[in-house]
Design a protein around this motif. Structure first.
Motif, PDB file in Angstrom:
ATOM      1  N   GLU A 188      64.615  66.847  54.337  1.00  0.00           N
ATOM      2  CA  GLU A 188      65.285  66.515  55.595  1.00  0.00           C
ATOM      3  C   GLU A 188      66.799  66.547  55.434  1.00  0.00           C
ATOM      4  O   GLU A 188      67.333  66.104  54.421  1.00  0.00           O
ATOM      5  CB  GLU A 188      64.859  65.123  56.067  1.00  0.00           C
ATOM      6  CG  GLU A 188      63.504  65.105  56.726  1.00  0.00           C
ATOM      7  CD  GLU A 188      63.106  63.690  57.100  1.00  0.00           C
ATOM      8  OE1 GLU A 188      63.984  62.918  57.513  1.00  0.00           O
ATOM      9  OE2 GLU A 188      61.918  63.371  56.949  1.00  0.00           O
ATOM     10  N   VAL A 189      67.466  67.052  56.458  1.00  0.00           N
ATOM     11  CA  VAL A 189      68.926  67.086  56.454  1.00  0.00           C
ATOM     12  C   VAL A 189      69.459  65.700  56.834  1.00  0.00           C
ATOM     13  O   VAL A 189      69.014  65.109  57.820  1.00  0.00           O
ATOM     14  CB  VAL A 189      69.431  68.159  57.440  1.00  0.00           C
ATOM     15  CG1 VAL A 189      70.928  68.036  57.643  1.00  0.00           C
ATOM     16  CG2 VAL A 189      69.064  69.550  56.928  1.00  0.00           C
ATOM     17  N   LEU A 190      70.395  65.201  56.054  1.00  0.00           N
ATOM     18  CA  LEU A 190      70.980  63.889  56.338  1.00  0.00           C
ATOM     19  C   LEU A 190      71.962  63.996  57.498  1.00  0.00           C
ATOM     20  O   LEU A 190      72.703  64.971  57.607  1.00  0.00           O
ATOM     21  CB  LEU A 190      71.703  63.358  55.102  1.00  0.00           C
ATOM     22  CG  LEU A 190      70.822  62.992  53.909  1.00  0.00           C
ATOM     23  CD1 LEU A 190      71.684  62.721  52.685  1.00  0.00           C
ATOM     24  CD2 LEU A 190      69.983  61.767  54.240  1.00  0.00           C
ATOM     25  N   ASP A 225      60.731  63.194  51.625  1.00  0.00           N
ATOM     26  CA  ASP A 225      61.743  63.361  52.661  1.00  0.00           C
ATOM     27  C   ASP A 225      62.951  64.149  52.171  1.00  0.00           C
ATOM     28  O   ASP A 225      63.938  64.305  52.871  1.00  0.00           O
ATOM     29  CB  ASP A 225      62.197  61.993  53.191  1.00  0.00           C
ATOM     30  CG  ASP A 225      62.948  61.203  52.149  1.00  0.00           C
ATOM     31  OD1 ASP A 225      62.898  61.590  50.963  1.00  0.00           O
ATOM     32  OD2 ASP A 225      63.589  60.199  52.529  1.00  0.00           O
ATOM     33  N   ASP A 226      62.870  64.682  50.947  1.00  0.00           N
ATOM     34  CA  ASP A 226      64.036  65.358  50.384  1.00  0.00           C
ATOM     35  C   ASP A 226      64.431  66.624  51.129  1.00  0.00           C
ATOM     36  O   ASP A 226      65.525  67.138  50.944  1.00  0.00           O
ATOM     37  CB  ASP A 226      63.788  65.698  48.905  1.00  0.00           C
ATOM     38  CG  ASP A 226      64.291  64.571  48.018  1.00  0.00           C
ATOM     39  OD1 ASP A 226      64.625  63.496  48.565  1.00  0.00           O
ATOM     40  OD2 ASP A 226      64.349  64.765  46.796  1.00  0.00           O
TER      41      ASP A 226
END
Lengths: 176, 152
Positions: B8-10, B5-6
């Protein structure tokens, strides 16, 4: 009985008299959803593992922390992740003596721009562990991590003096 | 060290919130005091027009208004729109109408909420009456909303 006369002219009579409302509270609230962006999402995830991740410009070689997707100086995409050390040098600082709404820290407290070792951009942190009047440029500080780490700046509770000798002003003169 | 999931934008919620405290001035100060007492005050201009809510100056001439006078707590809807999904900050938590309401004795209309239940019960020209708050605190919210007045 009448309400006090106003610049508007003769006041209407009331019984009991009206006492004007001098002030009203007008709350303003805006709800956002903040998107951190690609580079800062990587930075925040690294914080949850106890690492500080900067980003290097391939042209000027400067390391940005928090990381940026492009170098604002060269206008090119940054290309390389660089781990930055959780210790650094105070370049500028501020002592807060005046209470304000929402304030939670005990006064006076110190915040400072810290040039982390390996970074070219100072980052603003809370400084604890010394009397406010002893803060100074060039002081060496190190991060105190929170007990629980997460993808948030709160993963670093504060910076504290590291006990190292003060840095040579020439080492941070370009970053003040 | 990387996980799936790295990439993905937080995202996170963020609320920007601040409470301004405004001074009211002599005219609105009395207008709000009137609302606390369950009464509505308007400003009478030199030309005899009655402004509700009251202004300090006649918008037509720039002259100071002459007097504060009491107007009715019932009035007529001059135009309106319907809100199906009220925002958090809306005066009512159920669907309602925003309306410009000209109170009896006033020459201008005031924006407020009408608790009509459904848009079918809203109409330009309809009669409404102010519903006052049980615990007034000197603000426009001392009028909770307006209720339709059924024709008898």
């Amino acid at each position: 009985m009448s309400i006090p006369p106003t610049p508007a002219g003769p006041a209407l009579e009331f019984d009991p008299p009206l006492s004007p409302v001098m002030r009203i509270d007008c709350p303003v609230r805006l709800d956002y959803t903040i998107a951190a962006g690609r580079e800062q999402s990587r930075f925040l995830r690294a914080m949850s593992r106890g690492h500080l991740l900067g980003r290097r410009c391939p042209e000027c070689r400067k390391v940005y922390l928090p990381p940026r997707g492009t170098c604002p100086r060269c206008g090119v995409m940054t290309a390389e992740d660089v781990e930055v050390q959780p210790r650094g040098t105070i370049t500028t600082w501020c002592v807060t003596n005046v209470p304000y709404e929402g304030q939670v820290l005990e006064l006076p407290y110190v915040t400072a721009s810290v040039l982390l070792d390996g970074a070219d951009l100072p980052f603003y942190f809370l400084i604890q562990g010394l009397p406010a009047d002893q803060i100074r440029m060039g002081m060496r500080v190190e991060a105190e991590w929170a007990d629980t780490l997460g993808p948030t700046l709160d993963s670093i509770r504060c910076f504290r003096p590291s006990g190292e000798p003060d840095a040579d002003p020439a080492s941070y003169a370009e970053h003040v | 060290m990387a996980t799936p999931d790295d990439s993905e934008v937080l995202k996170a919620p963020y609320a920007l919130q601040y409470t301004y405290t405004r001074s009211t001035g002599p005219v609105l100060g009395h207008f709000f005091a009137g609302l606390m007492a369950g009464r509505v005050l308007g400003a009478r201009t030199a030309t005899g027009r009655v402004l509700v809510p009251p202004a300090e100056y006649d918008p037509d001439t720039g002259e100071a208004v002459e007097a504060l006078i009491e107007v009715g707590t019932a009035g007529t809807v001059t135009t309106w729109t319907w809100v199906d999904a009220p925002a958090e900050s809306a005066p009512l938590s159920r669907a309602f109408g925003w309306a410009l309401i000209r109170l009896d004795g006033a020459d201008t209309a005031m924006l407020h909420a009408v608790d009509a239940g459904s848009p079918e019960r809203m109409a330009t020209g309809m009669r409404v009456r102010a519903r006052f708050a049980a615990e007034p605190r000197g603000a426009i919210t001392d009028i909770v909303c307006f209720d339709p007045v059924e024709a008898s």
